[in-house]
Design a protein around this motif. Structure first.
Motif, PDB file in Angstrom:
ATOM      1  N   GLU A 144      68.218  63.663 -15.890  1.00 40.58           N
ATOM      2  CA  GLU A 144      68.028  63.862 -14.513  1.00 40.58           C
ATOM      3  C   GLU A 144      68.203  65.563 -14.248  1.00 40.58           C
ATOM      4  O   GLU A 144      67.534  66.183 -13.743  1.00 40.58           O
ATOM      5  N   LYS A 145      69.113  65.952 -14.994  1.00 40.69           N
ATOM      6  CA  LYS A 145      69.324  67.409 -14.914  1.00 40.69           C
ATOM      7  C   LYS A 145      68.253  68.410 -15.691  1.00 40.69           C
ATOM      8  O   LYS A 145      67.787  69.580 -15.172  1.00 40.69           O
ATOM      9  N   VAL A 146      67.875  67.897 -16.941  1.00 45.11           N
ATOM     10  CA  VAL A 146      66.848  68.495 -17.585  1.00 45.11           C
ATOM     11  C   VAL A 146      65.583  68.422 -16.835  1.00 45.11           C
ATOM     12  O   VAL A 146      64.781  69.735 -16.832  1.00 45.11           O
ATOM     13  N   ILE A 147      65.199  67.176 -16.384  1.00 44.25           N
ATOM     14  CA  ILE A 147      63.823  67.157 -15.612  1.00 44.25           C
ATOM     15  C   ILE A 147      63.803  68.050 -14.559  1.00 44.25           C
ATOM     16  O   ILE A 147      62.942  68.693 -14.231  1.00 44.25           O
ATOM     17  N   GLU A 148      64.910  68.045 -13.684  1.00 47.07           N
ATOM     18  CA  GLU A 148      65.121  69.061 -12.366  1.00 47.07           C
ATOM     19  C   GLU A 148      64.824  70.355 -12.736  1.00 47.07           C
ATOM     20  O   GLU A 148      64.250  71.192 -12.225  1.00 47.07           O
ATOM     21  N   MET A 149      65.352  70.957 -13.947  1.00 46.81           N
ATOM     22  CA  MET A 149      65.110  72.266 -14.314  1.00 46.81           C
ATOM     23  C   MET A 149      63.949  72.636 -14.819  1.00 46.81           C
ATOM     24  O   MET A 149      63.245  73.592 -14.396  1.00 46.81           O
ATOM     25  N   ILE A 150      63.173  71.451 -15.403  1.00 48.25           N
ATOM     26  CA  ILE A 150      61.771  71.594 -15.897  1.00 48.25           C
ATOM     27  C   ILE A 150      60.599  71.814 -14.812  1.00 48.25           C
ATOM     28  O   ILE A 150      60.030  72.864 -14.669  1.00 48.25           O
ATOM     29  N   LEU A 151      61.046  70.889 -13.866  1.00 50.87           N
ATOM     30  CA  LEU A 151      60.123  70.842 -12.738  1.00 50.87           C
ATOM     31  C   LEU A 151      60.200  72.009 -11.853  1.00 50.87           C
ATOM     32  O   LEU A 151      59.233  72.561 -11.496  1.00 50.87           O
ATOM     33  N   SER A 152      61.356  72.504 -11.791  1.00 50.80           N
ATOM     34  CA  SER A 152      61.754  73.835 -10.958  1.00 50.80           C
ATOM     35  C   SER A 152      60.888  75.008 -11.632  1.00 50.80           C
ATOM     36  O   SER A 152      60.377  75.795 -10.964  1.00 50.80           O
ATOM     37  N   GLU A 153      61.001  75.204 -12.960  1.00 51.43           N
ATOM     38  CA  GLU A 153      60.232  76.215 -13.586  1.00 51.43           C
ATOM     39  C   GLU A 153      58.740  76.081 -13.407  1.00 51.43           C
ATOM     40  O   GLU A 153      58.124  77.080 -13.425  1.00 51.43           O
ATOM     41  N   MET A 154      58.120  74.777 -13.480  1.00 52.85           N
ATOM     42  CA  MET A 154      56.786  74.772 -13.304  1.00 52.85           C
ATOM     43  C   MET A 154      56.385  74.910 -11.873  1.00 52.85           C
ATOM     44  O   MET A 154      55.413  75.645 -11.822  1.00 52.85           O
ATOM     45  N   ALA A 155      57.174  74.700 -10.796  1.00 53.09           N
ATOM     46  CA  ALA A 155      56.838  74.963  -9.548  1.00 53.09           C
ATOM     47  C   ALA A 155      56.868  76.401  -9.344  1.00 53.09           C
ATOM     48  O   ALA A 155      56.030  76.922  -8.660  1.00 53.09           O
ATOM     49  N   THR A 156      57.774  77.156  -9.853  1.00 52.09           N
ATOM     50  CA  THR A 156      57.890  78.487  -9.906  1.00 52.09           C
ATOM     51  C   THR A 156      56.641  79.224 -10.615  1.00 52.09           C
ATOM     52  O   THR A 156      56.242  80.288 -10.067  1.00 52.09           O
ATOM     53  N   ASN A 157      56.063  78.761 -11.489  1.00 53.88           N
ATOM     54  CA  ASN A 157      55.072  79.519 -12.191  1.00 53.88           C
ATOM     55  C   ASN A 157      53.806  78.633 -12.346  1.00 53.88           C
ATOM     56  O   ASN A 157      53.204  78.300 -13.521  1.00 53.88           O
ATOM     57  N   ASN A 158      53.242  77.974 -11.295  1.00 54.74           N
ATOM     58  CA  ASN A 158      52.292  77.002 -11.294  1.00 54.74           C
ATOM     59  C   ASN A 158      51.057  77.468 -11.502  1.00 54.74           C
ATOM     60  O   ASN A 158      50.012  76.744 -11.977  1.00 54.74           O
ATOM     61  N   SER A 159      50.705  78.672 -11.599  1.00 57.80           N
ATOM     62  CA  SER A 159      49.411  79.217 -11.909  1.00 57.80           C
ATOM     63  C   SER A 159      49.407  79.600 -13.510  1.00 57.80           C
ATOM     64  O   SER A 159      48.265  80.060 -13.600  1.00 57.80           O
ATOM     65  N   LYS A 160      50.505  79.345 -14.317  1.00 59.60           N
ATOM     66  CA  LYS A 160      50.257  79.634 -15.715  1.00 59.60           C
ATOM     67  C   LYS A 160      50.032  78.593 -16.540  1.00 59.60           C
ATOM     68  O   LYS A 160      50.041  77.055 -16.128  1.00 59.60           O
ATOM     69  N   LYS A 161      49.508  78.781 -17.890  1.00 59.77           N
ATOM     70  CA  LYS A 161      49.471  77.607 -18.714  1.00 59.77           C
ATOM     71  C   LYS A 161      50.703  77.461 -19.557  1.00 59.77           C
ATOM     72  O   LYS A 161      51.163  78.599 -19.903  1.00 59.77           O
ATOM     73  N   PHE A 162      51.250  76.443 -19.864  1.00 55.95           N
ATOM     74  CA  PHE A 162      52.327  76.107 -20.112  1.00 55.95           C
ATOM     75  C   PHE A 162      52.635  75.679 -21.606  1.00 55.95           C
ATOM     76  O   PHE A 162      51.822  75.069 -22.040  1.00 55.95           O
ATOM     77  N   ILE A 163      53.816  76.151 -22.226  1.00 52.50           N
ATOM     78  CA  ILE A 163      53.940  75.307 -23.653  1.00 52.50           C
ATOM     79  C   ILE A 163      55.360  75.059 -23.419  1.00 52.50           C
ATOM     80  O   ILE A 163      56.262  75.679 -22.914  1.00 52.50           O
ATOM     81  N   PHE A 164      55.551  73.874 -23.663  1.00 51.51           N
ATOM     82  CA  PHE A 164      56.821  73.030 -23.539  1.00 51.51           C
ATOM     83  C   PHE A 164      57.602  73.104 -24.961  1.00 51.51           C
ATOM     84  O   PHE A 164      57.007  72.554 -25.977  1.00 51.51           O
ATOM     85  N   ASP A 165      58.781  73.661 -24.992  1.00 52.22           N
ATOM     86  CA  ASP A 165      59.363  73.619 -26.300  1.00 52.22           C
ATOM     87  C   ASP A 165      60.886  72.898 -25.950  1.00 52.22           C
ATOM     88  O   ASP A 165      61.471  73.498 -25.211  1.00 52.22           O
TER      89      ASP A 165
END
Length: 190
Positions: free
Chosen positions: A63-84
């Motif tokens: 729950e914590k990890v997913i919350e953090m990831i989704l927040s980062e995606m929302a903040t940077n939604n116009s970019k192409k992502f690489i998930f590490d």
């Protein structure tokens, strides 16, 4: 826009390759490890809890990890992502799939860096030896590595099959040189 996940066991070079792709291909890196370390460094109560979990080589609750990831995606939604370092299990993979669907985005590639256990041990020893003694990651030791590898095999490894069935998985020999691995990844994503 291309979106990529880099999978592999601890010490396989996911972070290194992600950082190179940020520089060379203008990806926005979302690193679970970086997000968690940032929370630990905040000095908050939550950071202290996460630090204890990480030092024991365990995984932070989904729950914590997913919350953090989704927040980062929302903040940077116009970019192409690489998930590490994300997703690390089936629940996280499904949560990421849902997030992509909700945002009408596509996950293009899941790149698996395959490496042998003894190679990882030597890589961690080198990383420790080359680090500034005042700046060594607390999770950079063989005991923690072995715990993290055990968790990886038990919890993370099943998502390889999950992405293989979706025809997203590409395997790369992570034991090649950094430059060679980078070249292979760039060939795949372009």
């Amino acid at each position: 826009m291309t979106n990529v996940i880099i999978l592999g066991p601890p010490g396989s070079g996911k972070g290194t390759q992600s950082k190179i792709l940020v520089e060379k291909e203008s990806f926005f890196q979302i690193s679970t490890g970086d997000l968690l370390r940032k929370t630990v460094e905040s000095g908050s109560e939550e950071g202290s809890k996460i630090q204890r979990i990480m030092e024991n080589g365990e995984l932070v609750p989904d729950e914590k990890v997913i919350e953090m990831i989704l927040s980062e995606m929302a903040t940077n939604n116009s970019k192409k992502f690489i998930f590490d370092g994300f997703p690390r299990n089936i629940a996280q993979a499904k949560a990421l799939d849902n997030a992509f669907k909700e945002k009408s985005m596509i996950l293009d590639f899941v790149i698996l860096l395959e490496v042998k256990l003894d190679f990882l041990e030597n890589r961690i020893k080198s990383r420790i030896a080359e680090s500034d003694p005042n700046n060594v990651r607390k999770d950079d030791n063989l005991e923690t590595l072995n715990k993290r590898l055990s968790v990886y095999q038990k919890i993370t490894y099943p998502i390889i099959d999950f992405y293989e069935k979706k025809n997203k998985l590409v395997r790369i020999d992570g034991m090649d040189s950094i430059e060679c691995v980078t070249e292979k990844i760039i060939q795949i994503i372009n």
